[in-house]
Design an enzyme around this catalytic site. Sequence first.
Site, PDB file in Angstrom:
ATOM      1  N   CYS A 190     -25.259  31.977  12.580  1.00  0.00           N
ATOM      2  CA  CYS A 190     -25.917  32.259  11.295  1.00  0.00           C
ATOM      3  C   CYS A 190     -24.925  32.793  10.260  1.00  0.00           C
ATOM      4  CB  CYS A 190     -27.065  33.229  11.483  1.00  0.00           C
ATOM      5  SG  CYS A 190     -27.952  33.537   9.947  1.00  0.00           S
ATOM      6  N   ASP A 191     -24.423  33.999  10.484  1.00  0.00           N
ATOM      7  CA  ASP A 191     -23.538  34.620   9.484  1.00  0.00           C
ATOM      8  C   ASP A 191     -22.317  33.768   9.170  1.00  0.00           C
ATOM      9  OD1 ASP A 191     -25.104  36.819   9.089  1.00  0.00           O
ATOM     10  OD2 ASP A 191     -24.077  38.050  10.579  1.00  0.00           O
ATOM     11  N   VAL A 192     -21.772  33.109  10.196  1.00  0.00           N
ATOM     12  CA  VAL A 192     -20.504  32.400   9.994  1.00  0.00           C
ATOM     13  C   VAL A 192     -20.666  31.123   9.170  1.00  0.00           C
ATOM     14  CG1 VAL A 192     -19.485  33.317  12.099  1.00  0.00           C
ATOM     15  CG2 VAL A 192     -20.696  31.140  12.180  1.00  0.00           C
ATOM     16  N   TYR A 215     -26.307  39.162  12.330  1.00  0.00           N
ATOM     17  CA  TYR A 215     -25.980  40.576  12.495  1.00  0.00           C
ATOM     18  C   TYR A 215     -25.837  41.295  11.161  1.00  0.00           C
ATOM     19  CZ  TYR A 215     -23.422  44.720  13.989  1.00  0.00           C
ATOM     20  OH  TYR A 215     -23.014  46.001  14.213  1.00  0.00           O
ATOM     21  N   SER A 216     -25.320  40.575  10.150  1.00  0.00           N
ATOM     22  CA  SER A 216     -25.079  41.215   8.857  1.00  0.00           C
ATOM     23  C   SER A 216     -26.386  41.570   8.166  1.00  0.00           C
ATOM     24  CB  SER A 216     -24.295  40.270   7.952  1.00  0.00           C
ATOM     25  OG  SER A 216     -25.131  39.205   7.551  1.00  0.00           O
TER      26      SER A 216
END
Lengths: 106, 466
Positions: free
Chosen positions: B394-396, B434-435
Amino acid sequence: MTDLLLMISVFTVSFVLGYILISKVPQMLHTPLMSMTNAISAVTIIGALLLFSVELDIPQKVLGGIAIAMAAFNVVGGFVITDRITKMFKKSSGVDSGQEEHRLKE
Amino acid sequence: MDSAWNLLIDLAIILIIFLGIRMFRRPESARWGNLTAAFALLCALTVVLYRDPILTPALVLIVFLVGSMVGWFVAMRVNMVQIPAMVAFQHGAGGVAAFLVSFVELIKDATHLSVTSEVSGIVGLIIGAATFSGSMVAGGKLANRLKQTPTVFPRHNLILSGTVVVIVTLGVFAGHVSGTAVLYALIILILFSIWLGVVFSIRIGGADMPVLISFLNATAGVAAAFCGIIIQNRLLIACGATVAASGSILTHVMCKAMNRNLWKVFVGIRPKTAAGMAVTTQARPPSVAVQESSGQDLLARAIEVAKNANRVIIIPGYGMALAQAQLELVGLAKKLEGMNKEVKYAIHPVAGRMPGHMNVLLAEAEVEYDKLCEMEQINPEFAGTDLVLIVGACDVVNPAAINVEGTPISGMPILKAHEAKHIVVCNLDRRPGYSGVENPLYADPKTILLLGDARMTLGKLSQGLA
């Protein structure tokens, strides 16, 4: 004092050389790199073995023994696991190696 | 530290280790690199035993064999998803060895030690003990024995800095007393150092784990180096320094790839979400209608897109490993390749729970390493790609890192999946990573969201292609 200077320079030179060499390791290999350096840090086993080159009392022997066992676990486990990981990295049969090398350098 | 011969031998051993590390530049020589380093350490052991014979060889041999066999047994059985936990526990074992050696050296003949040795012994003791407990906590988290999310005590920073103050005071005290007082001071010092490692590690969790494990790699090296100073052994210092360098590099790489400041990771400042949420919720509504169509419909569309694509890039994240979907993913990729499509894998530096973890997971699933591409190398290719398949990441891939100012991931390097023609996302749910920043990619009209267990979804996709 000269001893101290000598040891500081050994540390510095190794750190710098290690830094230069390791910064060229591709990200793909960072996991086996860490497990290998982890095994190398178990070089403290030398210190643990050296304890036993002089007379020790019983508690010291026990602690020294634990140190040897832990370091042996670390060094053997580290190298074996790294071997298992690096063994898995395979290249596809179609790619010719010269091209491959060129690609990795980029 | 004595004759020229000994110096030459030590030098040769450390050079062999460097040679081994140098062989890690390329995957095909890495295995030999590892064996080379192992050989160097074996030489080092032999030399030491030759120089200073052991007084109780039987005892030492038995203890050594027990440790080695446990190490060998565990290393042969552990699976690749558990590697980060295994490595963390090994850092811990190294920490124990380092602080015990320092401890015994300090109590053995404190009067004979030079000031340098005594100081470095105490420092090595503290770092070794803290590395031990910190690694145990990290390993426990990675092995799922402890809660993975950060555990924050009330007034955590106060406890942490208080512990540091106590340790420094005790350390200075231990250096100035003599007799049995030294023994007790050092034991209390060890206990406080162990407590320090726990307090320090327990607050770090989730996606910050790669930073923690890399940092512990470095501290294990530093502990070994200090251990080398107390016993005046060049080899220990050199090896410890090399490992410290390696750990520092990996820590730096991880921090950079996550857009995290090392200090913030350590003092427990976690990403705040407010700004990112506000921006992305505005961006979402127009495409919601598209996304609400039924699961079957989406799957059919995804299959259609995959059939028509020529160039495919797969982006695996840790969610893939959690769903144990490696084999399904690779099966699907092989199928696509069989249909004459070009398939590559884009690996973000922080995919997984330790540096390079994702590459190992895919190598285990028999993906050839020349298909695993680093971020910088593959980012220019997304624009010319027909289909990006995101599995458990997700974040990446969150374009908010580029487009939106003021989010925790703003400025973080990402894989530019949003530049591709079509995007298929196989994630468990549409919750942010996570962010905590919502991913606008999910709302993009060219994205097909296949929510649910990635293993099942990939299986269905694969079936649909047949």
